[in-house]
Write an enzyme that holds these catalytic residues in place. Structure first.
Site, PDB file in Angstrom:
ATOM      1  NE  ARG A   1      42.280  45.871  50.535  1.00 57.04           N
ATOM      2  CZ  ARG A   1      41.050  46.185  50.118  1.00 57.04           C
ATOM      3  NH1 ARG A   1      40.421  47.232  50.629  1.00 57.04           N
ATOM      4  NH2 ARG A   1      40.452  45.447  49.207  1.00 57.04           N
TER       5      ARG A   1
ATOM      6  CG  ASP B   1      50.788  46.770  46.736  1.00 61.01           C
ATOM      7  OD1 ASP B   1      50.215  46.531  45.650  1.00 61.01           O
ATOM      8  OD2 ASP B   1      50.973  47.931  47.153  1.00 61.01           O
TER       9      ASP B   1
ATOM     10  CG  ASN C   1      38.749  38.035  42.082  1.00 58.32           C
ATOM     11  OD1 ASN C   1      37.687  38.114  41.465  1.00 58.32           O
ATOM     12  ND2 ASN C   1      39.068  38.905  43.041  1.00 58.32           N
TER      13      ASN C   1
ATOM     14  CE1 TYR D   1      40.126  45.973  34.102  1.00 56.68           C
ATOM     15  CE2 TYR D   1      38.634  45.996  32.212  1.00 56.68           C
ATOM     16  CZ  TYR D   1      38.989  45.513  33.458  1.00 56.68           C
ATOM     17  OH  TYR D   1      38.209  44.542  34.060  1.00 56.68           O
TER      18      TYR D   1
ATOM     19  CE  LYS E   1      40.853  42.252  34.148  1.00 60.13           C
ATOM     20  NZ  LYS E   1      41.153  41.272  35.213  1.00 60.13           N
TER      21      LYS E   1
ATOM     22  CB  VAL F   1      28.822  42.119  38.408  1.00 59.34           C
ATOM     23  CG1 VAL F   1      28.401  40.979  37.498  1.00 59.34           C
ATOM     24  CG2 VAL F   1      30.314  42.035  38.695  1.00 59.34           C
TER      25      VAL F   1
ATOM     26  CB  THR G   1      31.901  44.672  42.385  1.00 58.69           C
ATOM     27  OG1 THR G   1      32.522  45.089  41.162  1.00 58.69           O
ATOM     28  CG2 THR G   1      31.371  43.249  42.228  1.00 58.69           C
TER      29      THR G   1
END
Length: 245
Positions: free
Chosen positions: A37, A55, A81, A140, A144, A171, A173
């Site tokens: 990647r 990772d 990010n 999740y 956050k 957004v 993505t």
């Protein structure tokens, strides 16, 4: 020219942020989960100076990633990010909560720290008792909120560092899905602005921003005692203490 490290910059908002900053003339270091990647990331962000691999679901690889970052010297900004959404709670906890804690503790202090949170953190709870007993209970939204708590703790504890969190919006993505309604460009421009801008509005501390404007956030992040418990439990889970000032 600023020197910037961006986690999770092999695709999505991280890659878009990296390209924007490279195009502005900054020295950008990418991060990818593995070497394959990483090679792809360098092809997609022409002009990036390095790609580092690790990772973030593994504490050992995350610690090693911090060593790789430090080997390149002190950075002007770090953009946290990387994140995952629709996956197992164990992976959400490792990547969204523990990895940014470890990297914050172990990377030499930059001038600016930018953390990607989410509007979903408003439904989150600190849920600290689950860190060592039942991480399957951590959602999740909880993770956050943890990101925002970490951001606020840094803003409170570290002098000379601007530490802020961003809601990029929902957004389109790979994570957000193609039907996501928010503006993709505005989704990444706030974090790039916070990382490098000389605008006084970008030189702030302990803020939660959406499209460059301060936004209402979960009040649990303002609870100093709760943040202290969060740092303590993260220390117990990782073996790495949060460095004071």
């Amino acid at each position: 020219m600023a020197k910037i490290f961006i986690t999770g910059s092999a695709d999505g908002l991280g890659q878009l942020s990296a390209n924007a900053l490279v195009n502005q003339g900054h020295d950008v270091v990418l991060h990818a989960r593995n070497a394959a990647r990483g090679r792809e990331a360098l092809k997609k962000v022409e002009g990036a100076s390095h790609v580092l691999t690790g990772d973030l679901s593994s504490m050992e690889e995350t610690k090693n990633l911090a060593d790789q970052v430090n080997a390149l010297g002190v950075f002007d900004a770090v953009i946290h990010n990387a994140g995952v959404y629709q996956t197992a709670a164990k992976e959400i906890f490792a990547i969204n909560t523990i990895a940014p804690y470890l990297l914050t503790c172990l990377i030499q202090k930059p001038k600016r720290l930018v953390y990607l949170s989410s509007g979903m953190h408003l439904q989150g709870r600190a849920n600290l008792d689950s860190f060592k007993t039942n991480i399957n209970r951590i959602s999740y939204s909880d993770s956050k909120l943890h990101v925002l708590m970490l951001c606020m703790a840094v803003a409170h504890e570290w002098t000379g560092v601007y530490s802020n969190a961003v809601d990029p919006g929902w957004v389109p993505t790979r994570m957000g899905g193609q039907g996501a309604p928010d503006d993709l460009e505005k989704g990444y421009e706030t974090q790039t602005w916070l990382a490098v801008s000389d605008d006084d509005h970008a030189k702030v501390n302990g803020r939660y921003l959406y499209h460059r404007k301060e936004k209402r956030h979960n009040p649990e992040a303002d609870d100093v005692m709760l943040r202290e418990r969060f740092l303590k439990v993260c220390h117990e889970v990782t073996g790495i203490p949060f460095p004071r000032r």
